[in-house]
Design an enzyme around this catalytic site. Sequence first.
Site, PDB file in Angstrom:
ATOM      1  N   ASP A  82      -8.826  -0.074   2.376  1.00  0.00           N
ATOM      2  CA  ASP A  82      -8.838   0.546   1.043  1.00  0.00           C
ATOM      3  C   ASP A  82     -10.120   0.188   0.292  1.00  0.00           C
ATOM      4  O   ASP A  82     -10.772   1.038  -0.316  1.00  0.00           O
ATOM      5  CB  ASP A  82      -7.622   0.094   0.217  1.00  0.00           C
TER       6      ASP A  82
ATOM      7  N   ASP B 124       0.857  -1.183   0.000  1.00  0.00           N
ATOM      8  CA  ASP B 124       0.000   0.000   0.000  1.00  0.00           C
ATOM      9  C   ASP B 124       0.896   1.237   0.000  1.00  0.00           C
ATOM     10  O   ASP B 124       1.708   1.426   0.911  1.00  0.00           O
ATOM     11  CB  ASP B 124      -0.899  -0.025   1.241  1.00  0.00           C
TER      12      ASP B 124
ATOM     13  N   THR C  99      -2.982   5.450  -3.919  1.00  0.00           N
ATOM     14  CA  THR C  99      -1.875   6.157  -3.251  1.00  0.00           C
ATOM     15  C   THR C  99      -0.566   6.000  -4.019  1.00  0.00           C
ATOM     16  O   THR C  99       0.196   6.954  -4.136  1.00  0.00           O
ATOM     17  CB  THR C  99      -1.703   5.633  -1.811  1.00  0.00           C
ATOM     18  N   THR C 100      -0.330   4.794  -4.545  1.00  0.00           N
ATOM     19  CA  THR C 100       0.891   4.588  -5.361  1.00  0.00           C
ATOM     20  C   THR C 100       0.772   5.386  -6.656  1.00  0.00           C
ATOM     21  O   THR C 100       1.734   6.006  -7.108  1.00  0.00           O
ATOM     22  CB  THR C 100       1.080   3.091  -5.670  1.00  0.00           C
TER      23      THR C 100
END
Length: 540
Positions: free
Chosen positions: A394, A64, A97-98
């Site tokens: 998530d 994550d 997020t990445t």
Amino acid sequence: MAAMMQPQIILLKEGTDTSQGKAQLVSNINACTAVADVVRSTLGPRGMDKLIHDDKGTVTISNDGATIMKLLDIVHPAAKILVDIAKSQDSEVGDGTTTVVLLAAEFLREAKPFIEDGVHPQNLIRSFRNASYKAIQKVKELAKSIEGQSLEEKKRLLSKCAATTLSSKLIGGEKEFFASMVVDAVGAIGDGDRLNMIGIKKVPGGTMRDSFLVNGVAFKKTFSYAGFEQQPKKFLNPKILLLNIELELKSEKENAEIRLSDPSQYQSIVDAEWNIIYDKLDKCVQSGAKVVLSRLAIGDLATQYFADRDIFCAGRVAEEDLLRVAAATGGTVQTSVNNVVDEVLGTCEHFEERQVGNERFNIFSGCPSGRTATIVLRGGADQFIEEAERSLHDAIMIVRRATKNSTVVAGGGAIDMEISKYLRQESRAIAGKSQFFINSYAKALEVIPRQLCDNAGFDATDVLNKLRQKHALPTGEGAPYGVDINTGGIADSFANFVWEPAVVKINAINAATEAACLILSVDETVKNPKRSGIRERRAR
């Protein structure tokens, strides 16, 4: 000669480190791309995991982006901005997020040659903001609504969104199993925004498939005294009393000083202490409650007293669990046992204490308010269960967002390729240098499908050429085509149910552009020296 004799002006303290100009801007860009290279390999269903252990010996295995960025102790001031955007994406949307870190770094990487060639950063910033506005408008155009569907159909669509999020996680092998569980959990809390009403409890042992969803509240058995085992462990339609008081025999010797003239008076004080606790317990029993929960301790005397009257009790219940029980059962937490009326008691269809692995769980199901749910996670290693919890967080956020903003876009890099094509076409109509800058912004968006291919071990150049050719079709039928992770070719992401909420992509483009513009707008970095003198004086 007079000009040479002017005294030197000292503005900053001795030891202050200042760097400015083109070199420090390029240095900031290099730092940000170095940070992005750390999380680059975690993107997508075939992304790798990172193992991070800190100075306390805590080991975290995760892919994550936000978790990794938080755990990396980044000291570079410009690179910290990427950590902040990953956190904001995580709190706002929950996923991507990445993606947001990669996009920001790629925008900067594309801007670097222009900076080195002497282009003013403000020209780049203006063009990037313009491109971002056009990109977001295009995402909104391409998004498909899931409103107006039947409940079953909507559930199926939301499951596909959750499965897309979970496919890149450690629990991706069981994504369908967990996706339906997440959709049911989010559905259980209704329209409320309080995601803390979804509890996730972790029990080591068993397999992932042993995980289950409770439509109600479940929490681990609390510390118990003698007499607990004599209490009944199952009720149908019980009344539930929720307390925030101690039910323990309290000796007053620490709290008060009593002077006696006659030793026989001492017995009356001891009797008074016993009468206080018995009075409280009698009132609990008279309320008609069959389950008594308290945030504070329920002592051995009270435990045995309740056991003799076929009442279940649990003390030292965690506050969040007590509040969730209150929300689910319709009860109200009481700070006194005086005047306990039926209106403040909760109820549920079924209460039982059940063995889960090595733990015993108190489970309340069939709750009338039904605004809460609990997922009990099973798995081998502790680190695995921790990562499974982050993955489910998530997925819960994504389903929540998809429910509220009911538009989805094609995943697998399809939306990125379509926006890239659109911006390239738009840039041709713009005169001047801005055409180059918007073109480079469009090229940067291709980092997502390229990285998906690299992480899966495919030839990125070959796949991207196929995607460009497909997206260039004048009919527009190639718009939903993205990377096919299973075959190494390209496929219709909509047809394959690889979807993500439009809000994820909009937020990612917004945050990444803002971060890139912020870093490009910095023309000088000043690092103040450590104020060691002050510390020495304080030490004295």
